[in-house]
Design a protein around this motif. Sequence first.
Motif, PDB file in Angstrom:
ATOM      1  N   GLU A 357     -42.635  97.111  -8.028  1.00  0.00           N
ATOM      2  CA  GLU A 357     -43.435  97.722  -6.966  1.00  0.00           C
ATOM      3  C   GLU A 357     -44.547  98.587  -7.536  1.00  0.00           C
ATOM      4  OE1 GLU A 357     -41.498 100.613  -4.522  1.00  0.00           O
ATOM      5  OE2 GLU A 357     -40.337 101.450  -6.161  1.00  0.00           O
ATOM      6  N   ASP A 358     -44.405  99.052  -8.780  1.00  0.00           N
ATOM      7  CA  ASP A 358     -45.407  99.905  -9.417  1.00  0.00           C
ATOM      8  C   ASP A 358     -46.110  99.084 -10.497  1.00  0.00           C
ATOM      9  OD1 ASP A 358     -46.955 101.823 -10.596  1.00  0.00           O
ATOM     10  OD2 ASP A 358     -45.378 103.340 -10.712  1.00  0.00           O
ATOM     11  N   ARG A 359     -47.053  98.263 -10.080  1.00  0.00           N
ATOM     12  CA  ARG A 359     -47.691  97.325 -11.021  1.00  0.00           C
ATOM     13  C   ARG A 359     -48.473  98.055 -12.102  1.00  0.00           C
ATOM     14  NH1 ARG A 359     -50.117  96.349  -5.929  1.00  0.00           N
ATOM     15  NH2 ARG A 359     -52.110  97.395  -5.666  1.00  0.00           N
ATOM     16  N   LYS A 360     -49.027  99.220 -11.792  1.00  0.00           N
ATOM     17  CA  LYS A 360     -49.859  99.906 -12.779  1.00  0.00           C
ATOM     18  C   LYS A 360     -49.027 100.549 -13.880  1.00  0.00           C
ATOM     19  CE  LYS A 360     -53.917 100.684  -9.917  1.00  0.00           C
ATOM     20  NZ  LYS A 360     -54.940 101.640  -9.464  1.00  0.00           N
ATOM     21  N   TYR A 362     -45.514  99.703 -14.593  1.00  0.00           N
ATOM     22  CA  TYR A 362     -44.528  98.834 -15.216  1.00  0.00           C
ATOM     23  C   TYR A 362     -44.937  97.361 -15.311  1.00  0.00           C
ATOM     24  CZ  TYR A 362     -41.464 102.837 -14.311  1.00  0.00           C
ATOM     25  OH  TYR A 362     -40.908 104.087 -14.281  1.00  0.00           O
ATOM     26  N   GLY A 363     -45.947  96.956 -14.554  1.00  0.00           N
ATOM     27  CA  GLY A 363     -46.256  95.532 -14.489  1.00  0.00           C
ATOM     28  C   GLY A 363     -47.419  95.083 -15.344  1.00  0.00           C
ATOM     29  N   LEU A 364     -48.282  96.022 -15.743  1.00  0.00           N
ATOM     30  CA  LEU A 364     -49.520  95.654 -16.430  1.00  0.00           C
ATOM     31  C   LEU A 364     -49.813  96.594 -17.590  1.00  0.00           C
ATOM     32  CD1 LEU A 364     -51.738  95.128 -13.246  1.00  0.00           C
ATOM     33  CD2 LEU A 364     -50.958  93.294 -14.760  1.00  0.00           C
ATOM     34  N   ASN A 365     -50.573  96.086 -18.546  1.00  0.00           N
ATOM     35  CA  ASN A 365     -51.202  96.927 -19.565  1.00  0.00           C
ATOM     36  C   ASN A 365     -52.650  97.096 -19.125  1.00  0.00           C
ATOM     37  OD1 ASN A 365     -52.353  98.143 -21.758  1.00  0.00           O
ATOM     38  ND2 ASN A 365     -51.571  96.704 -23.269  1.00  0.00           N
TER      39      ASN A 365
END
Length: 521
Positions: A357-360, A362-365
């Motif tokens: 839910e927190d892409r910035k 945990y999901g992306l560099n």
Amino acid sequence: MSAPILEMRAITKTFPGVTALSDVHLTVRPGEIHAICGENGAGKSTLMKVLSGVHPHGSYDGEILFEGEPVAFKDIRASERRGIVIIHQELALVPYLSIAENIFLGNEQARGGFVDWNGTLRRADALLKRVGLREKPQTPVADIGVGKQQLVEIAKALSKEVRLLILDEPTAALNDDDSAKLLDLIVELREQGIACIIISHKLNEIRAVTDAVTILRDGRTIETLTVRESPGAQAELSEDRIIRGMVGRDLDHRFPDRTPYAGEDAGSPALSVAGWTVRHPVDHQRTVVDDVSLTVRRGEIVGIAGLMGAGRTELAMSVFGRSYGVYVAGEVAVNGRRVVTRTVPAAVDAGIAYVTEDRKRYGLNLIDDINRNISLASLPGMRRRGVVDGHHERSVSERYRKTMNIKAPTVFEEVGRLSGGNQQKVVLSKWIHADPEVLILDEPTRGIDVGAKYEIYTVIDTLAAQGKAVLFISSELPELLGMCDRIYTMAEGRLTGEVTRAEATQELLMRHMTQTRSTKS
């Protein structure tokens, strides 16, 4: 009609290879709540960064008038000195400082070169009362919820004698009660003569509180709709009317038509979770996931509904490599075979993918490009003689840039520069290329406009039609009702119900979502 407090005239802003804003006009009047709507990438946040000095004068073309005077802000401090304050979607609070310290951070109340703590606490208390927050000024920000943190941000803005308050997706991470309280406060600020600009994808909230709506599309001003000038104006500002301006077409159906999976193994269990129990990572006496058992079949989209704190994300993260909490008990099976997912790599190897839910965070560099982000979960398959094959990596990323309609000039665009919707497409591309058997999607459309939502819904439906199993977590009940074959409900870390698509209604789901231990007994 009163003179405008803000006029932005012919604003044009370019980045290398991209025109973010082109001849944009915006007019806001004193004491007005003015919404800015548009698809992700339409230029909304860029326009506000121009206004607030994040993009300083000289880095854009056009003119800004505030209270009738031309202004040229070189940074955020310059705009704040004139009474323009922006609250970003990612709150800028220091969790281990007190509420009072956060309110006056960078604007300390000093006397004789020293911080006046008595004056700081006294003024902070007055500001908290003004925004309807009963917490003590000495309370650490880490000890209050996101909804209350939003109110602290507004108190911080009021401490700077705000004349124009800008709120970027202020209710994106809030539950319904906290959202309603925040919107009521914004209406109170309007009555006090403070103008507000709201960027939001929640069209029902826009219709409820705004006086005017400016719609941007592809970096251009499409139109400004006034709401409260005539008795019939509110009816004119329907959600469909706003959507038509945002996407340039009508969205007759909010959700794509579903093509069922027709494989021989259709209906067989792809993901089975049995007796899953997890405790809080710090308070080991507290159970956050309590004896949960569920099944997702091949080609099926299964939803999980629950109020904030119900344990949905805790369940997803703990199943995905035990990346949250302390594992107590339970088993996971993929395609009928028991798997042990003690680590994230083990979960990926077992065929499980998790879109956070927190892409910035945990999901992306965010400081790397699209190319590297898409390949991250699949690097072993891109090796050639022990080294990543750069040509293969680029061809894969380019394919997803096109098929997922990621709006960027090249795959070497830094992900942090992309809009939220395009960032989410990069996250999905990363996991789709990993070819998992099971995709756990945690709030996959949070903070994303209706046009980008439809594209993501289409991707999810396509994956299900290919036989993938999808576990879909969402706080938006209409989204779950429109996308899912079955819906589980959670409360206090426990499953409280299972509802089929045919029988599901918002009322029934809410009844199950509020079925706590006390109400059940």
